[in-house]
Design a protein around this motif. Sequence first.
Motif, PDB file in Angstrom:
ATOM      1  N   ASN A   3       0.848  -1.190   0.000  1.00 44.60           N
ATOM      2  CA  ASN A   3       0.000   0.000   0.000  1.00 44.60           C
ATOM      3  C   ASN A   3       0.881   1.236   0.000  1.00 44.60           C
ATOM      4  O   ASN A   3       1.948   1.237   0.616  1.00 44.60           O
ATOM      5  CB  ASN A   3      -0.895   0.040   1.235  1.00 44.60           C
ATOM      6  N   ILE A   4       0.425   2.282  -0.703  1.00 47.19           N
ATOM      7  CA  ILE A   4       1.103   3.565  -0.659  1.00 47.19           C
ATOM      8  C   ILE A   4       0.056   4.640  -0.377  1.00 47.19           C
ATOM      9  O   ILE A   4      -1.135   4.423  -0.591  1.00 47.19           O
ATOM     10  CB  ILE A   4       1.851   3.891  -1.979  1.00 47.19           C
ATOM     11  N   THR A   5       0.519   5.774   0.106  1.00 51.35           N
ATOM     12  CA  THR A   5      -0.362   6.907   0.357  1.00 51.35           C
ATOM     13  C   THR A   5       0.057   8.040  -0.563  1.00 51.35           C
ATOM     14  O   THR A   5       1.243   8.358  -0.660  1.00 51.35           O
ATOM     15  CB  THR A   5      -0.259   7.364   1.821  1.00 51.35           C
ATOM     16  N   SER A   7      -1.025  12.065  -1.701  1.00 54.42           N
ATOM     17  CA  SER A   7      -1.836  13.246  -1.384  1.00 54.42           C
ATOM     18  C   SER A   7      -2.058  14.067  -2.642  1.00 54.42           C
ATOM     19  O   SER A   7      -1.111  14.333  -3.384  1.00 54.42           O
ATOM     20  CB  SER A   7      -1.131  14.109  -0.339  1.00 54.42           C
ATOM     21  N   HIS A  13      -8.636  15.058  -6.894  1.00 52.20           N
ATOM     22  CA  HIS A  13      -9.336  13.882  -6.370  1.00 52.20           C
ATOM     23  C   HIS A  13     -10.729  13.757  -6.983  1.00 52.20           C
ATOM     24  O   HIS A  13     -11.146  12.676  -7.412  1.00 52.20           O
ATOM     25  CB  HIS A  13      -9.418  13.968  -4.847  1.00 52.20           C
ATOM     26  N   SER A  28      -7.786   3.852  -7.281  1.00 54.77           N
ATOM     27  CA  SER A  28      -6.641   2.982  -6.959  1.00 54.77           C
ATOM     28  C   SER A  28      -6.190   2.180  -8.178  1.00 54.77           C
ATOM     29  O   SER A  28      -4.991   2.044  -8.432  1.00 54.77           O
ATOM     30  CB  SER A  28      -6.997   2.023  -5.824  1.00 54.77           C
TER      31      SER A  28
END
Length: 63
Positions: A3-5, A7, A13, A28
């Motif tokens: 998993n990555i985050t 911003s 978005h 995703s």
Amino acid sequence: MRNITVSVDEETHRLARIRAAELDTSVSALVRDFLKNLAADGVGRTTAEGQDVETEAERRRGM
């Protein structure tokens, strides 16, 4: 699977969610596909719509 985050601003978005819905997928999945194509070192890279992606090196060479 890792998993990555990431911003992003609200507008990015929102637009990504809309585009993902248009393509019947998730944000995703779009990001995952983008990163897979990026990692492929430009060989056979395409957008979600199947269009070829021109690399910076190709642009510089006038391809």
